[in-house]
Design a protein around this motif. Structure first.
Motif, short mmCIF file in Angstrom:
data_model
loop_
_atom_site.label_atom_id
_atom_site.label_comp_id
_atom_site.label_asym_id
_atom_site.label_seq_id
_atom_site.Cartn_x
_atom_site.Cartn_y
_atom_site.Cartn_z
N GLU A 310 37.99 47.16 27.21
CA GLU A 310 39.33 47.19 27.80
C GLU A 310 39.92 48.58 27.68
O GLU A 310 39.82 49.23 26.64
CB GLU A 310 40.23 46.18 27.08
N GLY A 311 40.52 49.05 28.76
CA GLY A 311 41.06 50.39 28.78
C GLY A 311 40.11 51.41 29.37
O GLY A 311 40.54 52.45 29.85
N LYS A 312 38.82 51.11 29.31
CA LYS A 312 37.81 51.99 29.91
C LYS A 312 37.37 51.49 31.28
O LYS A 312 37.12 52.28 32.19
CB LYS A 312 36.59 52.11 29.00
N LEU A 313 37.25 50.16 31.41
CA LEU A 313 36.85 49.54 32.67
C LEU A 313 38.01 48.72 33.21
O LEU A 313 38.85 48.22 32.44
CB LEU A 313 35.63 48.63 32.45
N GLU A 314 38.06 48.54 34.51
CA GLU A 314 39.14 47.76 35.11
C GLU A 314 38.95 46.27 34.82
O GLU A 314 37.95 45.67 35.23
CB GLU A 314 39.19 48.00 36.62
N GLY A 315 39.92 45.70 34.12
CA GLY A 315 39.80 44.32 33.67
C GLY A 315 39.59 43.33 34.79
O GLY A 315 38.79 42.39 34.66
N SER A 316 40.29 43.50 35.91
CA SER A 316 40.16 42.54 37.01
C SER A 316 38.75 42.56 37.59
O SER A 316 38.22 41.52 38.00
CB SER A 316 41.19 42.84 38.10
N LEU A 317 38.13 43.73 37.63
CA LEU A 317 36.77 43.82 38.15
C LEU A 317 35.77 43.24 37.17
O LEU A 317 34.78 42.62 37.57
CB LEU A 317 36.41 45.28 38.46
N VAL A 318 36.01 43.45 35.87
CA VAL A 318 35.12 42.84 34.86
C VAL A 318 35.18 41.32 34.97
O VAL A 318 34.15 40.64 34.89
CB VAL A 318 35.50 43.31 33.44
N LYS A 319 36.38 40.76 35.19
CA LYS A 319 36.50 39.31 35.38
C LYS A 319 35.77 38.87 36.64
O LYS A 319 35.08 37.84 36.65
CB LYS A 319 37.98 38.91 35.46
N ALA A 320 35.90 39.64 37.70
CA ALA A 320 35.22 39.31 38.96
C ALA A 320 33.70 39.40 38.80
O ALA A 320 32.96 38.75 39.54
CB ALA A 320 35.69 40.24 40.07
N PHE A 321 33.24 40.19 37.85
CA PHE A 321 31.82 40.40 37.62
C PHE A 321 31.18 39.25 36.83
O PHE A 321 29.95 39.17 36.72
CB PHE A 321 31.63 41.72 36.85
N ARG A 322 31.98 38.34 36.33
CA ARG A 322 31.47 37.30 35.42
C ARG A 322 30.34 36.48 36.05
O ARG A 322 29.29 36.26 35.43
CB ARG A 322 32.60 36.36 35.01
N ASN A 323 30.54 36.02 37.27
CA ASN A 323 29.51 35.20 37.92
C ASN A 323 28.21 35.97 38.10
O ASN A 323 27.11 35.41 37.97
CB ASN A 323 30.00 34.70 39.28
N VAL A 324 28.34 37.24 38.41
CA VAL A 324 27.15 38.08 38.60
C VAL A 324 26.44 38.27 37.26
O VAL A 324 25.22 38.16 37.16
CB VAL A 324 27.54 39.45 39.18
N ALA A 325 27.23 38.55 36.23
CA ALA A 325 26.65 38.83 34.91
C ALA A 325 25.94 37.62 34.32
O ALA A 325 24.83 37.74 33.78
CB ALA A 325 27.76 39.30 33.96
N LEU A 326 26.57 36.48 34.43
CA LEU A 326 26.02 35.28 33.76
C LEU A 326 24.99 34.55 34.60
O LEU A 326 24.21 33.77 34.07
CB LEU A 326 27.17 34.34 33.36
N GLY A 327 24.99 34.79 35.90
CA GLY A 327 23.99 34.15 36.77
C GLY A 327 24.32 32.69 37.01
O GLY A 327 25.36 32.17 36.58
N PRO A 328 23.41 31.99 37.68
CA PRO A 328 23.65 30.58 38.02
C PRO A 328 23.73 29.73 36.75
O PRO A 328 23.03 29.98 35.77
CB PRO A 328 22.44 30.20 38.88
N GLU A 329 24.62 28.79 36.80
CA GLU A 329 24.78 27.88 35.65
C GLU A 329 23.54 27.00 35.50
O GLU A 329 22.95 26.58 36.45
CB GLU A 329 26.03 26.99 35.84
#
Length: 329
Positions: A310-329
């Motif tokens: 936090e503070g280094k990366l844009e929080g809203s984009l990190v949240k939007a990246f969640r599905n990509v990062a974690l992959g299919p459930e």
């Protein structure tokens, strides 16, 4: 050893290699301690850059010789010829499994990797960047990730490619997956993908002994590797077909919102949306890479590290990246 299950075309260095084809698997067993041999091999490999799989036999896995092999374009290193049997079998198994799921499943992977190899090889040899290679690689990766999903791309890249080559392929796949997941237009997916494809091109001019060092870099080595964004920017500046936003991505993908990044110490308002997306993709790829001295970090753990920046990366984009990062459930 490999016949009759495989069609083998032998080629003695210095002999007639006209029967060598531009596909399949290239296996190289040359004494890399002899610089005349290395120079011969470098010349030969210019004509074989499109072969995606290059197995180098490095006896005793000497660190300097492993670095030399990577500098010559090796995608995999084995310590003795016999290991090629297993390696070729793994490649065939992956191709066979993919063939069950798509009409020509490995084609995009192979052609994308070949274009990457050609691009990096040209830069190492002091030749100009071929934008056509970069665009072809990006297009093939977009096709593959769009069709088979990001997880399949990550698994295949980590299985068959190593070092900086692996990292660049991972970053492009992740950036493309991110753009597709948040609904970018086709043009915007291609733009972010091309920036990712070229983001580390400057590393082609960094000594391999530093680039693929298995341990922690010392301060002098760290300073050298931190030059790669500027090197890449200088390589691409003025090249036809390279837009200002691509140059921005290449130069600034290590900048942080709080101004602690490099090379220019940019702060929030100075960092473009494309760079913000690219930086997240780059960090995540570095965390989940497979390296000789450590296994890949699990994707959920890597995502938690992003969340902690936090503070280094844009929080809203990190949240939007969640599905990509974690992959299919």
């Amino acid at each position: 050893m490999l016949e009759p299950q495989h069609a083998v075309v032998p080629w003695l260095l210095g002999g007639d290699g006209t029967r060598i084809r531009s596909h399949g698997v290239l296996m190289v067993d040359v004494d890399l301690r002899q610089m005349p041999r290395v120079d011969q091999l470098r010349f030969v490999l210019q004509d074989l850059a499109s072969i995606p799989e290059k197995l180098f036999v490095v006896h005793n896995l000497s660190r300097s010789m492993v670095a030399q092999a990577h500098a010559l374009g090796a995608t995999s290193i084995i310590s003795r010829p016999k290991e090629a049997i297993l390696k070729v079998a793994q490649i065939e198994a992956a191709e066979s499994a993919a063939a069950d799921n798509a009409e020509s499943p490995g084609l995009d992977m192979d052609e994308g990797v070949a274009a990457f190899a050609s691009m990096f090889s040209n830069v190492r040899l002091g030749k100009p960047v071929k934008v056509a290679d970069a665009k072809r690689a990006t297009s093939k990766i977009i096709n593959r990730v769009g069709r088979d999903g990001l997880s399949a791309w990550l698994d295949e890249v980590r299985r068959y490619h190593e070092g900086t080559f692996q990292h660049c392929l991972l970053v492009t796949g992740i950036a493309v997956g991110f753009a597709l997941d948040i609904g970018f237009s086709g043009a915007d997916v291609s733009r972010l993908g091309l920036a990712a494809t070229l983001h580390d091109i400057g590393k082609a001019r960094i000594p391999l002994a530093i680039l693929d060092k298995p341990g922690r870099l010392d301060p002098e080595e760290e300073e050298i590797i931190r030059r790669h964004p500027v090197i890449g920017y200088d390589l691409l500046r003025g090249v036809a077909g390279i837009t200002p936003e691509i140059l921005d991505g290449v130069r600034h993908h290590h900048e942080y919102l709080d101004g602690s990044g490099y090379p220019d110490g940019l702060k929030a308002s100075e960092i473009s949306d494309l760079v913000r997306l690219l930086t997240i993709s780059d960090i995540f790829a570095a965390l989940i890479e497979s390296r000789p001295y450590r296994p890949p970090m699990p994707r959920p753990d890597a995502y938690q590290i992003l969340c902690g920046m936090e503070g280094k990366l844009e929080g809203s984009l990190v949240k939007a990246f969640r599905n990509v990062a974690l992959g299919p459930e």
